[in-house]
Design a protein around this motif. Structure first.
Motif, PDB file in Angstrom:
ATOM      1  N   GLY A 281     -16.824 -13.924  -6.148  1.00  0.00           N
ATOM      2  CA  GLY A 281     -16.912 -13.918  -4.699  1.00  0.00           C
ATOM      3  C   GLY A 281     -15.613 -14.323  -4.031  1.00  0.00           C
ATOM      4  N   GLN A 282     -14.910 -15.289  -4.610  1.00  0.00           N
ATOM      5  CA  GLN A 282     -13.628 -15.721  -4.059  1.00  0.00           C
ATOM      6  C   GLN A 282     -12.612 -14.585  -4.109  1.00  0.00           C
ATOM      7  N   GLY A 283     -12.589 -13.875  -5.243  1.00  0.00           N
ATOM      8  CA  GLY A 283     -11.668 -12.749  -5.363  1.00  0.00           C
ATOM      9  C   GLY A 283     -11.998 -11.651  -4.384  1.00  0.00           C
ATOM     10  N   LEU A 284     -13.288 -11.357  -4.219  1.00  0.00           N
ATOM     11  CA  LEU A 284     -13.707 -10.336  -3.259  1.00  0.00           C
ATOM     12  C   LEU A 284     -13.234 -10.696  -1.858  1.00  0.00           C
ATOM     13  N   GLN A 285     -13.433 -11.942  -1.447  1.00  0.00           N
ATOM     14  CA  GLN A 285     -13.033 -12.356  -0.104  1.00  0.00           C
ATOM     15  C   GLN A 285     -11.524 -12.214   0.087  1.00  0.00           C
ATOM     16  N   ARG A 286     -10.755 -12.514  -0.932  1.00  0.00           N
ATOM     17  CA  ARG A 286      -9.297 -12.388  -0.806  1.00  0.00           C
ATOM     18  C   ARG A 286      -8.876 -10.936  -0.644  1.00  0.00           C
ATOM     19  N   PHE A 287      -9.504 -10.046  -1.413  1.00  0.00           N
ATOM     20  CA  PHE A 287      -9.163  -8.631  -1.283  1.00  0.00           C
ATOM     21  C   PHE A 287      -9.615  -8.068   0.062  1.00  0.00           C
ATOM     22  N   LEU A 288     -10.754  -8.491   0.551  1.00  0.00           N
ATOM     23  CA  LEU A 288     -11.216  -8.034   1.867  1.00  0.00           C
ATOM     24  C   LEU A 288     -10.294  -8.525   2.972  1.00  0.00           C
ATOM     25  N   THR A 289      -9.832  -9.768   2.851  1.00  0.00           N
ATOM     26  CA  THR A 289      -8.894 -10.301   3.845  1.00  0.00           C
ATOM     27  C   THR A 289      -7.582  -9.532   3.814  1.00  0.00           C
ATOM     28  N   LEU A 290      -7.105  -9.255   2.595  1.00  0.00           N
ATOM     29  CA  LEU A 290      -5.876  -8.476   2.449  1.00  0.00           C
ATOM     30  C   LEU A 290      -6.041  -7.085   3.044  1.00  0.00           C
ATOM     31  N   GLU A 291      -7.185  -6.450   2.781  1.00  0.00           N
ATOM     32  CA  GLU A 291      -7.453  -5.119   3.328  1.00  0.00           C
ATOM     33  C   GLU A 291      -7.482  -5.153   4.847  1.00  0.00           C
ATOM     34  N   GLN A 292      -8.090  -6.174   5.418  1.00  0.00           N
ATOM     35  CA  GLN A 292      -8.207  -6.282   6.865  1.00  0.00           C
ATOM     36  C   GLN A 292      -6.828  -6.400   7.529  1.00  0.00           C
ATOM     37  N   HIS A 293      -5.928  -7.130   6.895  1.00  0.00           N
ATOM     38  CA  HIS A 293      -4.640  -7.393   7.517  1.00  0.00           C
ATOM     39  C   HIS A 293      -3.558  -6.373   7.141  1.00  0.00           C
ATOM     40  N   GLN A 294      -3.647  -5.809   5.924  1.00  0.00           N
ATOM     41  CA  GLN A 294      -2.560  -4.936   5.475  1.00  0.00           C
ATOM     42  C   GLN A 294      -3.018  -3.567   4.992  1.00  0.00           C
ATOM     43  N   GLY A 295      -4.307  -3.332   4.935  1.00  0.00           N
ATOM     44  CA  GLY A 295      -4.800  -2.021   4.553  1.00  0.00           C
ATOM     45  C   GLY A 295      -5.009  -1.863   3.056  1.00  0.00           C
ATOM     46  N   ARG A 296      -5.537  -0.720   2.669  1.00  0.00           N
ATOM     47  CA  ARG A 296      -5.901  -0.493   1.274  1.00  0.00           C
ATOM     48  C   ARG A 296      -4.699  -0.286   0.362  1.00  0.00           C
ATOM     49  N   THR A 297      -3.593   0.172   0.920  1.00  0.00           N
ATOM     50  CA  THR A 297      -2.403   0.300   0.090  1.00  0.00           C
ATOM     51  C   THR A 297      -2.000  -1.052  -0.483  1.00  0.00           C
ATOM     52  N   ALA A 298      -2.124  -2.096   0.340  1.00  0.00           N
ATOM     53  CA  ALA A 298      -1.811  -3.445  -0.123  1.00  0.00           C
ATOM     54  C   ALA A 298      -2.829  -3.919  -1.154  1.00  0.00           C
ATOM     55  N   VAL A 299      -4.082  -3.528  -0.987  1.00  0.00           N
ATOM     56  CA  VAL A 299      -5.116  -3.899  -1.961  1.00  0.00           C
ATOM     57  C   VAL A 299      -4.787  -3.304  -3.324  1.00  0.00           C
ATOM     58  N   LEU A 300      -4.441  -2.039  -3.360  1.00  0.00           N
ATOM     59  CA  LEU A 300      -4.121  -1.385  -4.634  1.00  0.00           C
ATOM     60  C   LEU A 300      -2.863  -1.982  -5.255  1.00  0.00           C
ATOM     61  N   ALA A 301      -1.903  -2.366  -4.410  1.00  0.00           N
ATOM     62  CA  ALA A 301      -0.698  -3.017  -4.929  1.00  0.00           C
ATOM     63  C   ALA A 301      -1.044  -4.370  -5.548  1.00  0.00           C
ATOM     64  N   ALA A 302      -1.932  -5.131  -4.890  1.00  0.00           N
ATOM     65  CA  ALA A 302      -2.350  -6.424  -5.437  1.00  0.00           C
ATOM     66  C   ALA A 302      -3.131  -6.222  -6.717  1.00  0.00           C
ATOM     67  N   ALA A 303      -3.951  -5.172  -6.768  1.00  0.00           N
ATOM     68  CA  ALA A 303      -4.760  -4.905  -7.972  1.00  0.00           C
ATOM     69  C   ALA A 303      -3.864  -4.570  -9.166  1.00  0.00           C
ATOM     70  N   ARG A 304      -2.704  -3.969  -8.877  1.00  0.00           N
ATOM     71  CA  ARG A 304      -1.762  -3.629  -9.945  1.00  0.00           C
ATOM     72  C   ARG A 304      -0.849  -4.796 -10.299  1.00  0.00           C
ATOM     73  N   GLY A 305      -0.985  -5.899  -9.550  1.00  0.00           N
ATOM     74  CA  GLY A 305      -0.169  -7.072  -9.837  1.00  0.00           C
ATOM     75  C   GLY A 305       1.206  -7.007  -9.211  1.00  0.00           C
ATOM     76  N   SER A 306       1.484  -5.998  -8.364  1.00  0.00           N
ATOM     77  CA  SER A 306       2.794  -5.881  -7.744  1.00  0.00           C
ATOM     78  C   SER A 306       2.873  -6.561  -6.384  1.00  0.00           C
ATOM     79  N   LEU A 307       1.783  -7.177  -5.961  1.00  0.00           N
ATOM     80  CA  LEU A 307       1.741  -7.931  -4.708  1.00  0.00           C
ATOM     81  C   LEU A 307       0.925  -9.179  -4.952  1.00  0.00           C
ATOM     82  N   LEU A 308       1.461 -10.308  -4.572  1.00  0.00           N
ATOM     83  CA  LEU A 308       0.746 -11.560  -4.765  1.00  0.00           C
ATOM     84  C   LEU A 308      -0.492 -11.599  -3.876  1.00  0.00           C
ATOM     85  N   LEU A 309      -1.603 -12.012  -4.473  1.00  0.00           N
ATOM     86  CA  LEU A 309      -2.859 -12.057  -3.716  1.00  0.00           C
ATOM     87  C   LEU A 309      -2.957 -13.387  -2.991  1.00  0.00           C
TER      88      LEU A 309
END
Length: 309
Positions: A281-309
Motif C-alpha cells: 500500500g505504501q508503494g502504491l501511494q507513492r506511485f499514485l502521488t508521482l503520477e499525480q504530480h509528474q504523469g505516467r512517464t515519471a511512473v514508468l521511469a521510477a519503475a525502471r529504477g531511473s527515477l528516485l521514488l
C-alpha cells in the motif's frame, strides 16, 4: 387546554378506571398492573407486548424486529455487540467469530454456504460470499487472464511480448515457491524479502520461461487484481529489472493492478488496494502521488529504477 388521560390498557383493553394504578412508558405505552407482571417482554427494548415474534432466537416487538441486525453466519439476532470485518456491511456475533472456521480470503466465519476444500497441501476455506464469486477452474480463469493481458497496453500502458503461463494452485505451493525464491537470492537481496506478505500469487521466471501462479478459488475481483499485479512483475522481468527494492517493485505492481481494476469497473477492489497500510500500500501511494504530480512517464521511469521514488 385540558389534559387527556388514558382510558384503557393498551395491551388487554381493561378500563383503567377499574384499576388502582397504571404504568406509562416513555414511548406512550400504557398498561395495567396485570399486563405489567404477565405480558412477555421484547428482548431488545424490554417493553411488554402481546404481539411479539421470535426471530433469530430472540423475542422481539415489531419495532425492534425492523431495526435489529442478524448474524450473517448463524442468523442470531444481534441484541448487543455486532462485529464487522473489513469493508463488508455484513455483521456477525461473537460466538461465530470465536467458534467457526474463518474464510482464508476475507476472514468471515463460514456458514452452511461456505466450503472446506481439501487439498494436497492442506485445506482451503471459503465463506459463502467468496465462494459464490470464486473463479472455480482454469477454464473460468483463462478469459479473465487474457482480457487483462490485452488491456495492459492501454491501461496503464505496459506491453508484454508473451503471456506467461497461468497456474491455479493452493496457497501452500505459493509459500513453497516464495521460499525457493528467497533461497536463491544473494545475501544483500534477501533484505525485506522475508516479510513479503503477498502470497495470493507469484511470478516465476526460469530462463525465458515465465509462469504465474495464483491461488485457486479466489473471488473474481481479487483474481483480477492478483493477475494484474503478477503481470506487472512479468513486465519488469522483460525490462531486465531484477533486484528492485520491494517498495518499488511491489508498489509498481499494485499501481498496475489499481489502474486495471478501475478500467474493468472493479472500483470496490481498487479502493481496497488504497486502504492497504503495508509495504504494498505504501508503494502504491507513492506511485499514485508521482503520477499525480509528474504523469505516467515519471511512473514508468521510477519503475525502471531511473527515477528516485
Amino acid at each position: 387546554m385540558s389534559r387527556r388521560y388514558p382510558r384503557f390498557c393498551h395491551l388487554c383493553g381493561t378500563p383503567l378506571a377499574l384499576v388502582e394504578r397504571y404504568l406509562m412508558y416513555s414511548n406512550g405505552l400504557v398498561i395495567c398492573p396485570t399486563c405489567e407482571s404477565t405480558a412477555p417482554r421484547c428482548q431488545r427494548c424490554a417493553l411488554p407486548g402481546r404481539h411479539l415474534e421470535r426471530v433469530g432466537g430472540a423475542l422481539l416487538c415489531p419495532t425492534c424486529r425492523a431495526q435489529v441486525a442478524f448474524c450473517a453466519c448463524c442468523g442470531r439476532a444481534l441484541l448487543e455487540t455486532a462485529y464487522m470485518i473489513g469493508d463488508s456491511p455484513l455483521k456477525y456475533c461473537q460466538r461465530c467469530l470465536e467458534e467457526r472456521p474463518r474464510c482464508d480470503i476475507c476472514q468471515a466465519p463460514l456458514n452452511e454456504r461456505g466450503r472446506l476444500l481439501p487439498g494436497r497441501h492442506g485445506e482451503s476455506r471459503r465463506c459463502g460470499a467468496c465462494w459464490a464469486e470464486a473463479v472455480h477452474s482454469p477454464n473460468e480463469a483463462a478469459p479473465l487472464y487474457q482480457r487483462i493481458f490485452l488491456l495492459l497496453p492501454q491501461e496503464p500502458g505496459l506491453t508484454l511480448p508473451l503471456l506467461p503461463r497461468l497456474h491455479l494452485c493452493e496457497r501452500a505451493l505459493l509459500q513453497e515457491l516464495h521460499q525457493q525464491r528467497r533461497e536463491s537470492l544473494q545475501p544483500g537481496e534477501k533484505e525485506g524479502a522475508e516479510s513479503d506478505p503477498h502470497l495470493l500469487g507469484i511470478f516465476v521466471q526460469q530462463g525465458r520461461e515465465q509462469d504465474i501462479y495464483i491461488e485457486h478459488y479466489l473471488p473474481r475481483d481479487l483474481f483480477q487484481a492478483v493477475a494484474a499485479h503478477e503481470l506487472a512483475h512479468a513486465w519488469q522481468a522483460w525490462q531486465g529489472l531484477d533486484g528492485l527494492p520491494l517498495l518499488v517493485g511491489e508498489g509498481f505492481a499494485e499501481w498496475t493492478a489499481y489502474h486495471v481494476l478501475l478500467a474493468l469497473g472493479e472500483e470496490r477492489m481498487a479502493q481496497r488496494l488504497l486502504h492497504r497500510r503495508d509495504l504494498y500500500g505504501q508503494g502504491l501511494q507513492r506511485f499514485l502521488t508521482l503520477e499525480q504530480h509528474q504523469g505516467r512517464t515519471a511512473v514508468l521511469a521510477a519503475a525502471r529504477g531511473s527515477l528516485l521514488l
